[in-house]
Design an enzyme around this catalytic site. Structure first.
Site, mmCIF file in Angstrom:
data_model
loop_
_atom_site.group_PDB
_atom_site.id
_atom_site.type_symbol
_atom_site.label_atom_id
_atom_site.label_comp_id
_atom_site.label_asym_id
_atom_site.label_seq_id
_atom_site.Cartn_x
_atom_site.Cartn_y
_atom_site.Cartn_z
ATOM 1 C CG ASP A 89 -26.614 -26.048 2.108
ATOM 2 O OD1 ASP A 89 -26.228 -27.245 2.204
ATOM 3 O OD2 ASP A 89 -27.795 -25.722 2.201
ATOM 4 C CG HIS A 103 -27.941 -28.904 -2.858
ATOM 5 N ND1 HIS A 103 -29.246 -28.908 -3.274
ATOM 6 C CD2 HIS A 103 -27.970 -28.918 -1.501
ATOM 7 C CE1 HIS A 103 -30.050 -28.911 -2.204
ATOM 8 N NE2 HIS A 103 -29.291 -28.918 -1.127
ATOM 9 C CB ILE A 122 -32.252 -30.515 -6.548
ATOM 10 C CG1 ILE A 122 -31.980 -30.696 -5.050
ATOM 11 C CG2 ILE A 122 -32.794 -31.796 -7.157
ATOM 12 C CD1 ILE A 122 -33.218 -31.026 -4.225
ATOM 13 N N GLY A 173 -32.901 -25.259 -1.736
ATOM 14 C CA GLY A 173 -34.127 -24.518 -1.516
ATOM 15 C C GLY A 173 -33.854 -23.089 -1.068
#
Length: 287
Positions: free
Chosen positions: A190, A195, A210, A213
């Site tokens: 990912d 991120h 961040i 998820g």
């Protein structure tokens, strides 16, 4: 390009064939916090060189594990700027224990389009079958929330909220994350710069990158499996969540769980921000 529901809804995406190895599985497990204690044999089983046990949530990265570029939100009738998109929900149904290595094929369709007015929700459903026996390994259902992409005239969609028991949780688990966890999880395929790139995160409205998820999703599944299921990954038949808020790498998660027959009803909040919501409507169904 605005969403064209006449093209997008029900569209079949190209088939994806892929392979994975025990090393891929071990890296994923490290990225969701497994094997933190090198003396814990339950944790070490996640990173066994030859035959690691496999969390069902590995299914979320298996097909794209070796990707090196940021994903694109480009499907038939849909083309959206990645900076507008956040993950809305995720569900994995494991039809049998996942093997530590193999080759499989995923077939995906656009199952729903929800028009929230100021935003759109795009729901994908995929079935992954083993190339060895052509039998299903897992089914995945996920949604993305795209800011500013509503107003295309679709149905609003229904709520997926679950009713939690009106009592104190039956279980409480404290789950730390690592400051570098998003960078570690990034190696599982990912490569969304949200991120890892402070400038991109700032443009998206966040003070710093961040946590993915799906990293929080896998981390909570792993923690609950270890603490409440004795580390038995084969006991997890289904794991579903709604992403309710963000997690910054290095924050601590508070996981509360209620027993509900063959299910565990779970909430996850961020302890470091006065229990700000992270994952809600979390349901783990035991086999």
């Amino acid at each position: 390009m605005p969403i064209d529901p006449s093209v997008a809804l029900g569209a079949q995406l190209p088939e994806v064939s892929f392979s994975w190895t025990p090393s891929d599985v071990a890296l994923y497990h490290l990225a969701v916090g497994a094997a933190a204690d090198p003396l814990d044999t339950t944790g070490l089983a996640y990173v066994d060189d030859a035959k690691p046990k496999v969390l069902p949530t590995f299914a979320t990265v298996a097909a794209t594990f070796h990707a090196t570029e940021a994903p694109r939100v480009s499907f038939p009738g849909i083309d959206i700027d990645l900076a507008k998109v956040v993950h809305g929900s995720q569900q994995i149904t494991a039809h049998r224990p996942l093997p530590p290595g193999g080759t499989a094929t995923t077939r995906t369709r656009i199952a729903e389009l929800q028009d929230k007015g100021s935003a759109a929700v795009i729901v994908q459903e995929s079935v992954t079958t083993s190339d060895d026996d052509a039998e299903p390994l897992w089914t995945a259902r996920s949604s993305i929330f795209a800011k500013g992409e509503g107003g295309f005239g679709g149905e609003r969609g229904t709520s997926s909220k679950i009713a939690y028991p009106d009592r104190e949780p039956d279980h409480r688990i404290v789950v730390p994350t690592l400051p570098q966890q998003a960078l570690l999880y990034r190696l599982c395929g990912d490569r969304n710069p949200l991120h890892s790139d402070p400038e991109f995160a700032s443009r998206a409205g966040f003070p710093r990158p961040i946590l993915h998820g799906l990293c929080s999703y896998g981390t909570v599944c792993r923690a609950v499996t270890d603490e409440l299921l004795g580390g038995d990954v084969s006991a997890v038949a289904d794991f579903a969540t709604t992403f309710a808020g963000i997690v910054f790498p290095g924050e601590t998660l508070n996981v509360n769980a209620w027993e509900d027959d063959d299910r565990l009803l779970i909430t996850t909040t961020v302890a470091d921000r006065d229990d700000a919501p992270a994952l809600q409507n979390v349901v783990l169904t035991r086999r």
